[in-house]
Design an enzyme around this catalytic site. Structure first.
Site, mmCIF file in Angstrom:
data_model
loop_
_atom_site.group_PDB
_atom_site.id
_atom_site.type_symbol
_atom_site.label_atom_id
_atom_site.label_comp_id
_atom_site.label_asym_id
_atom_site.label_seq_id
_atom_site.Cartn_x
_atom_site.Cartn_y
_atom_site.Cartn_z
ATOM 1 N N ARG A 28 -17.095 -2.659 -2.174
ATOM 2 C CA ARG A 28 -17.210 -1.934 -0.892
ATOM 3 C C ARG A 28 -15.970 -1.099 -0.601
ATOM 4 N NH1 ARG A 28 -19.647 -6.888 0.548
ATOM 5 N NH2 ARG A 28 -17.478 -7.544 0.643
ATOM 6 N N ARG B 28 -16.864 -3.386 -13.554
ATOM 7 C CA ARG B 28 -17.468 -4.268 -14.567
ATOM 8 C C ARG B 28 -18.762 -3.663 -15.101
ATOM 9 N NH1 ARG B 28 -17.766 -9.627 -11.327
ATOM 10 N NH2 ARG B 28 -17.977 -7.977 -9.819
ATOM 11 N N HIS C 269 1.686 -5.630 2.605
ATOM 12 C CA HIS C 269 0.319 -6.174 2.613
ATOM 13 C C HIS C 269 -0.340 -5.950 3.982
ATOM 14 C CE1 HIS C 269 -2.373 -9.445 0.563
ATOM 15 N NE2 HIS C 269 -3.102 -8.617 1.318
ATOM 16 N N ILE C 270 -0.432 -4.671 4.359
ATOM 17 C CA ILE C 270 -0.947 -4.336 5.691
ATOM 18 C C ILE C 270 -2.197 -3.466 5.622
ATOM 19 C CG2 ILE C 270 1.271 -4.526 6.876
ATOM 20 C CD1 ILE C 270 1.417 -1.400 6.756
ATOM 21 N N GLU D 249 4.665 -11.986 -3.530
ATOM 22 C CA GLU D 249 5.041 -11.520 -2.198
ATOM 23 C C GLU D 249 5.219 -12.722 -1.267
ATOM 24 O OE1 GLU D 249 1.501 -8.997 -1.784
ATOM 25 O OE2 GLU D 249 0.784 -10.344 -0.219
ATOM 26 N N ILE E 236 -3.929 -1.485 -3.804
ATOM 27 C CA ILE E 236 -4.234 -2.133 -2.520
ATOM 28 C C ILE E 236 -5.058 -3.389 -2.792
ATOM 29 C CG2 ILE E 236 -4.079 -0.181 -0.913
ATOM 30 C CD1 ILE E 236 -7.459 -1.145 -2.140
ATOM 31 N N ALA E 237 -5.055 -3.856 -4.058
ATOM 32 C CA ALA E 237 -5.913 -4.988 -4.424
ATOM 33 C C ALA E 237 -5.188 -6.303 -4.146
ATOM 34 C CB ALA E 237 -6.317 -4.869 -5.882
ATOM 35 N N ARG E 238 -4.407 -6.753 -5.103
ATOM 36 C CA ARG E 238 -3.635 -7.985 -4.978
ATOM 37 C C ARG E 238 -2.462 -7.911 -5.924
ATOM 38 N NH1 ARG E 238 -5.579 -9.404 -0.978
ATOM 39 N NH2 ARG E 238 -6.503 -11.398 -0.394
HETATM 40 C C1 DGY Z 1 -7.813 -9.439 2.417
HETATM 41 O O1 DGY Z 1 -8.611 -9.452 3.354
HETATM 42 O O2 DGY Z 1 -8.035 -9.978 1.341
HETATM 43 C C2 DGY Z 1 -6.519 -8.720 2.645
HETATM 44 O O3 DGY Z 1 -5.720 -8.679 1.531
HETATM 45 C C3 DGY Z 1 -5.769 -9.304 3.825
HETATM 46 O O4 DGY Z 1 -6.172 -8.568 4.888
#
Ligand code: DGY
Length: 331
Positions: free
Chosen positions: A160, A181, A289-290, A271, A240-242
């Site tokens: 999404r 994938r 992480h915002i 982090e 912006i993933a992890r």
């Molecule tokens: C999530 O929802 O996984 C974000 O990284 C934190 O808002």
């Protein structure tokens, strides 16, 4: 079913008053409004008598924690990502796990774009340079960046959030390619104007590479030195993933050597402790992480987490149950 007022729940981090109030009307709520993250032993002690916990991304839900909480029936993670939760361990113990999908897609996509623009147009270092008093005369040759418009945007992970990032590209006349994938159904690919390409092709042809995959064993260090070496020298890389999806040491190396133009990063390995190399870089924009942190979205996440918790504890299937194989127990 228990008298719900005697049901104890823990909210591990500071949240909205209205959400807490709603929970307090139903449950005996222990909240951590002091907002210091709870170390594993403190978390276990505070959760020990609870039937539900609302957790945040930095709360590790481990087998040890679960064993310390014999009454636990639901972990309502206030995030879409669930990599902080040992889901098989929860499932094994009959504990439901829920997350907050959907409510944060657009806000997170907006932040990916904020990072793309800031990194491409050197917003942060030029702001710092100006504040530091270096702006003595307007310079035609100063602060050249990279164009966003008409560039190729490559998105890795077309869930999404990836699709919401893609949809925004048409306003900038960009070509969008993606890797996933498996390819999207045609209608979804058309709706976001994106063409499927192989992983290496994406890395070597995109001007902007945005990573938007969930983190887990199969995506650990998906981007490391080999993948970074495929990027164009003019590329802008956005995560912006992890943290953990990218090998941060390899990325620091590539940025420090000027082998790509810039990066925009919202998430990091380990982090909030960052690889120290990041702090010295002028070609990396770093945010803590915002990506989902608009007030409206954080409220939506808190409300959804609370709805999930209430449903689980009242014997109704939660709206976003991650491990549906757990048969709801009504105690
Ligand atoms: C999530 O929802 O996984 C974000 O990284 C934190 O808002």
């Amino acid at each position: 079913m228990n008298d719900v007022a005697s049901v104890r729940v823990l909210v591990t981090r500071r949240t909205f008053d209205e959400v807490l109030e709603r929970l307090r009307r139903r449950f005996d709520v222990d909240d951590n409004q002091g907002d210091q993250p709870l170390a594993p032993d403190r978390l276990a002690a505070r959760a020990a008598s609870c039937e539900g916990i609302i957790t945040a991304v930095a709360d590790p839900v481990t087998p040890a924690l679960l064993d310390a909480c014999p009454k636990l029936r639901v972990v309502a993670n206030c995030a879409v990502g669930t990599n902080n939760v040992d889901i098989p361990a929860c499932t094994e113990r009959g504990v439901m796990v829920t997350n907050t999908p959907g409510v944060l897609d657009d806000t997170t996509a907006d932040h990916a774009w904020a990072l793309m623009f800031a990194a491409a147009r050197r917003v942060v270092p030029s702001d710092r340079w100006l504040r530091d008093g270096h702006w003595k005369a307007w310079g035609f040759m100063d602060w050249h960046g990279v164009d966003v418009h008409h560039a190729t945007l490559g998105i890795i992970g077309m869930g999404r959030i990836g699709r919401a990032i893609a949809r925004r590209a048409s306003g900038f006349d960009m070509r969008v390619i993606y890797h996933n994938r498996r390819p999207l159904p045609d209608d979804q690919a058309m709706a976001c104007g994106a063409a499927y390409v192989g992983f290496d092709e994406l890395l070597s042809t995109a001007d902007f590479v945005v990573v938007a995959v969930p983190y887990g064993p199969t995506t650990h260090h998906l981007i490391r030195a080999r993948e970074l070496s495929l990027l164009k020298p003019s590329a802008v890389f956005v995560n912006i993933a992890r943290g953990g999806v990218v090998d941060d040491a390899a990325l620091v190396d590539v940025l420090a050597g000027g082998r790509i133009a810039a990066a925009g990063l919202d998430v990091f390995e380990n982090e909030p402790t960052l690889h120290p190399g990041f702090l010295a870089l002028d070609n990396a924009v770093l945010t803590p992480h915002i990506a989902s942190a608009s007030r409206a979205t954080r409220l939506g996440m808190a409300e959804l987490a609370a709805r999930n918790l209430v449903a689980a504890l009242e014997g109704v299937r939660p709206p976003s149950l991650v491990n549906p194989e757990v048969v709801p127990r009504t105690a």
